[in-house]
Design an enzyme around this catalytic site. Structure first.
Site, PDB file in Angstrom:
ATOM      1  N   GLU A  91       8.349  -7.214 -11.558  1.00  0.00           N
ATOM      2  CA  GLU A  91       8.709  -7.157 -10.138  1.00  0.00           C
ATOM      3  C   GLU A  91       7.828  -8.093  -9.327  1.00  0.00           C
ATOM      4  O   GLU A  91       6.674  -8.323  -9.678  1.00  0.00           O
ATOM      5  CB  GLU A  91       8.467  -5.745  -9.600  1.00  0.00           C
ATOM      6  N   CYS A 104       3.341 -10.607  -3.435  1.00  0.00           N
ATOM      7  CA  CYS A 104       2.614  -9.732  -4.342  1.00  0.00           C
ATOM      8  C   CYS A 104       3.210  -9.975  -5.725  1.00  0.00           C
ATOM      9  O   CYS A 104       4.389  -9.708  -5.948  1.00  0.00           O
ATOM     10  CB  CYS A 104       2.826  -8.291  -3.892  1.00  0.00           C
ATOM     11  N   CYS A 111       1.854  -1.912 -17.505  1.00  0.00           N
ATOM     12  CA  CYS A 111       0.387  -1.870 -17.468  1.00  0.00           C
ATOM     13  C   CYS A 111      -0.078  -0.784 -18.430  1.00  0.00           C
ATOM     14  O   CYS A 111       0.480   0.300 -18.436  1.00  0.00           O
ATOM     15  CB  CYS A 111      -0.102  -1.564 -16.054  1.00  0.00           C
ATOM     16  N   CYS A 115      -2.671   4.776 -14.673  1.00  0.00           N
ATOM     17  CA  CYS A 115      -3.106   5.528 -13.483  1.00  0.00           C
ATOM     18  C   CYS A 115      -2.026   6.559 -13.162  1.00  0.00           C
ATOM     19  O   CYS A 115      -0.830   6.245 -13.193  1.00  0.00           O
ATOM     20  CB  CYS A 115      -3.323   4.591 -12.300  1.00  0.00           C
ATOM     21  N   CYS A 118       0.721   5.820 -10.388  1.00  0.00           N
ATOM     22  CA  CYS A 118       1.328   4.484 -10.300  1.00  0.00           C
ATOM     23  C   CYS A 118       2.548   4.376 -11.197  1.00  0.00           C
ATOM     24  O   CYS A 118       2.475   4.667 -12.398  1.00  0.00           O
ATOM     25  CB  CYS A 118       0.280   3.441 -10.690  1.00  0.00           C
ATOM     26  N   CYS A 331       4.089  -0.849  -6.605  1.00  0.00           N
ATOM     27  CA  CYS A 331       4.368  -1.597  -7.816  1.00  0.00           C
ATOM     28  C   CYS A 331       4.965  -0.727  -8.912  1.00  0.00           C
ATOM     29  O   CYS A 331       4.548   0.392  -9.136  1.00  0.00           O
ATOM     30  CB  CYS A 331       3.121  -2.317  -8.315  1.00  0.00           C
TER      31      CYS A 331
HETATM   32  N1  SAH Z   1      -3.834  -3.141 -11.533  1.00  0.00           N
HETATM   33  C1  SAH Z   1      -4.354  -3.639 -10.325  1.00  0.00           C
HETATM   34  C2  SAH Z   1      -3.327  -4.373  -9.468  1.00  0.00           C
HETATM   35  C3  SAH Z   1      -1.959  -3.794  -9.434  1.00  0.00           C
HETATM   36  S1  SAH Z   1      -1.793  -2.209  -8.675  1.00  0.00           S
HETATM   37  C4  SAH Z   1      -5.004  -2.533  -9.532  1.00  0.00           C
HETATM   38  O1  SAH Z   1      -4.887  -1.379  -9.924  1.00  0.00           O
HETATM   39  O2  SAH Z   1      -5.678  -2.856  -8.563  1.00  0.00           O
HETATM   40  C5  SAH Z   1      -1.858  -2.672  -6.966  1.00  0.00           C
HETATM   41  C6  SAH Z   1      -2.302  -1.597  -6.022  1.00  0.00           C
HETATM   42  O3  SAH Z   1      -1.270  -0.645  -5.788  1.00  0.00           O
HETATM   43  C7  SAH Z   1      -3.505  -0.807  -6.503  1.00  0.00           C
HETATM   44  O4  SAH Z   1      -4.423  -0.660  -5.440  1.00  0.00           O
HETATM   45  C8  SAH Z   1      -2.881   0.505  -6.882  1.00  0.00           C
HETATM   46  O5  SAH Z   1      -3.837   1.504  -6.922  1.00  0.00           O
HETATM   47  C9  SAH Z   1      -1.832   0.648  -5.811  1.00  0.00           C
HETATM   48  N2  SAH Z   1      -0.764   1.612  -6.069  1.00  0.00           N
HETATM   49  C10 SAH Z   1      -0.080   1.797  -7.208  1.00  0.00           C
HETATM   50  N3  SAH Z   1       0.871   2.748  -7.029  1.00  0.00           N
HETATM   51  C11 SAH Z   1       0.755   3.157  -5.748  1.00  0.00           C
HETATM   52  C12 SAH Z   1       1.438   4.108  -4.946  1.00  0.00           C
HETATM   53  N4  SAH Z   1       2.436   4.808  -5.446  1.00  0.00           N
HETATM   54  N5  SAH Z   1       1.061   4.268  -3.655  1.00  0.00           N
HETATM   55  C13 SAH Z   1       0.042   3.535  -3.133  1.00  0.00           C
HETATM   56  N6  SAH Z   1      -0.635   2.610  -3.829  1.00  0.00           N
HETATM   57  C14 SAH Z   1      -0.284   2.432  -5.123  1.00  0.00           C
HETATM   58 FE1  SF4 Z   2      -2.187  -0.469 -13.832  1.00  0.00          FE
HETATM   59 FE2  SF4 Z   2      -0.965   0.711 -11.771  1.00  0.00          FE
HETATM   60 FE3  SF4 Z   2      -3.419   1.450 -12.480  1.00  0.00          FE
HETATM   61 FE4  SF4 Z   2      -3.033  -0.949 -11.309  1.00  0.00          FE
HETATM   62  S1  SF4 Z   2      -2.688   1.041 -10.382  1.00  0.00           S
HETATM   63  S2  SF4 Z   2      -4.293  -0.471 -13.110  1.00  0.00           S
HETATM   64  S3  SF4 Z   2      -1.018  -1.465 -12.179  1.00  0.00           S
HETATM   65  S4  SF4 Z   2      -1.579   1.661 -13.734  1.00  0.00           S
END
Ligand code: SAH
Ligand code: SF4
Length: 430
Positions: A91, A104, A111, A115, A118, A331
């Site tokens: 995406e 972005c 990934c 997390c 996410c 994301c």
């Molecule tokens: N892996 C990297 C970059 C991609 S994620 C990282 O974790 O920083 C990009 C951002 O989106 C990160 O700050 C992540 O914590 C946040 N993110 C992911 N899912 C989210 C959600 N559902 N609501 C708010 N922020 C989210």
């Molecule tokens: Fe991976 Fe999503 Fe965690 Fe970023 S926030 S490290 S994209 S699992």
């Protein structure tokens, strides 16, 4: 096998051109067509000889990833599902802030870090993107908007510092003045806190901006939200950031998504203040963009309270609106929804078959993930139970815990409440 033309640096083009016995200046011409004029076929390179164009066509492919699906938000945010040359999908999201256009982009297909909030992390990992595939998202975004981007954030699918070489190479390509020439201060890398990557960036002499997704400054809670914390623990992460800052002198941004009643309390804000003390920081508070059930959005009161605590402690803080909420712009959300069959068929721009086929492995990963999450939940409840074995506060805690345990099989959110009480108890004791 043909090579993707965007993988080549200027030096690579010079080497190629000299190997095939063409004049040196041809390398710059080719690079200009690709990086400044955004052409996607050798046929368009009209100042090259026909022979050279044919040779290029035999050795390279130039096309960008294919747009499978576009979603437009009311706020102007656009989200694209892209198909790579091996049919994997990623995406990218385009956001408008006034005149500025921010892209972005993704660095991995999925990934591996899982997390718990996410959508990308909960739908599995397929592979790293190449430098060319990362840069291609940038050029594609400029081509379809017919505009220059203002900023690019490495904040889409994937963890940039699990793909550091390709990420840094893509930045060098886009930044090179004979290629795209995009200003180095307009790049931001967002990491979940991979210490090795932070060190690599520190040593790379690439003064891009660094953002760290923190989301909790308490080790146990952070490990629950972001399992990567187990291998990159907060004290070591902090040390790496202090070290990074002493070398680069650059302010570090911290992303802190607020999950209602999980990490939005006064205590959590104080822990964050404690973690950030001594680091020149900018804190982005992001009201959580719910991806389906596990957590809830923090209340406006909690968000404001959190901001006030940080600002009172002297930290620059902004509440960042979640762009494109109506189109699942966090994301991985779009990709996952398609995997779950939750996007209206009519909104597909290409056949359902292609998309569904490329998503099939994700469905399996979601199940695998759910099993893993349940195990983690059990571990946390077990820990909370073990530690709280004495004291007058305990009876109340136990009653609450047994109520919560009822719900635990479905909902890890209640576990966090248990844990929060436990930590509160620890603190009052000593
Ligand atoms: N892996 C990297 C970059 C991609 S994620 C990282 O974790 O920083 C990009 C951002 O989106 C990160 O700050 C992540 O914590 C946040 N993110 C992911 N899912 C989210 C959600 N559902 N609501 C708010 N922020 C989210
Ligand atoms: Fe991976 Fe999503 Fe965690 Fe970023 S926030 S490290 S994209 S699992």
């Amino acid at each position: 096998m043909k090579k993707f033309a965007l993988e080549n640096s200027l030096e690579d083009w010079q080497g190629y051109i000299s190997n095939i016995g063409e004049a040196k200046y041809r390398a710059t011409q080719i690079a200009e067509w690709i990086w400044k004029k955004h052409v996607t076929s050798a046929d368009e390179m009209t100042n090259l000889s026909k022979d050279l164009r044919e040779r290029l066509k035999a050795d390279f492919y130039f096309s960008y990833p294919e747009i499978l699906l576009t979603q437009k938000s009311k706020d102007g945010t656009k989200k694209f599902l892209l198909k790579l040359s091996d049919a994997e999908t990623i995406e990218m999201v385009l956001m408008k802030h006034g005149d500025r256009l921010t892209l972005c982009l993704s660095t991995q297909v999925g990934c591996p870090l899982g997390c718990t909030f996410c959508a990308t992390g909960t739908s599995g990992f397929a592979r790293n993107l190449t430098a060319g595939e990362i840069a291609a998202q940038f050029l594609l975004a400029e081509k379809i908007t017919s505009r220059d981007l203002s900023n690019v954030v490495y904040m889409g699918m994937g963890e940039p510092f699990l793909n550091t070489d390709a990420v840094l190479k893509s930045i060098r390509l886009l930044n090179h003045e004979k290629l795209r020439g995009f200003g180095i201060r307009h790049f931001t890398i967002s990491t979940s806190g991979i210490i090795k990557g932070i060190e690599a960036l520190r040593d790379a002499s690439l003064p891009v901006r660094l953002a760290v997704s923190l989301h909790a400054a308490d080790s146990e809670l952070r490990s629950f939200l972001m399992p990567v914390n187990e291998t990159n623990p907060l004290p070591e992460l902090r040390k790496a950031l202090v070290d990074y800052q002493s070398k680069t002198n650059d302010r570090i941004s911290f992303e802190y998504a607020l999950f209602g009643e999980v990490n939005d309390t006064v205590e959590r804000a104080r822990e964050l203040v404690h973690f950030l003390r001594g680091i020149h920081s900018f804190v982005n508070l992001i009201p959580y963009n719910a991806t389906g059930g596990r957590y809830k959005t923090a209340s406006p009161e909690a968000v404001l309270r959190f901001k006030t605590i940080l600002e009172t402690a002297g930290f620059e803080t902004e509440i960042r609106s979640s762009m494109g909420q109506d189109i699942d712009a966090a994301c991985g959300q779009l990709r996952r929804k398609i995997a779950e069959g939750a996007v209206e068929k009519d909104s597909y721009t290409k056949t359902d078959a292609i998309i569904h086929a490329s998503m099939l492995h994700d469905a399996a990963n979601i199940e695998r993930y759910e099993r893993k999450a349940k195990l983690l939940e059990k571990k946390i409840v077990a820990k909370a139970t073990k530690k709280t074995t004495s004291g007058g506060f305990i009876d109340k805690f136990r009653r609450k815990k047994s109520n919560d345990t009822e719900k635990n099989s479905q909902n890890c959110f209640s576990n966090l409440k248990v844990k929060k009480q436990k930590l509160g108890f620890k603190r009052t004791k000593g």
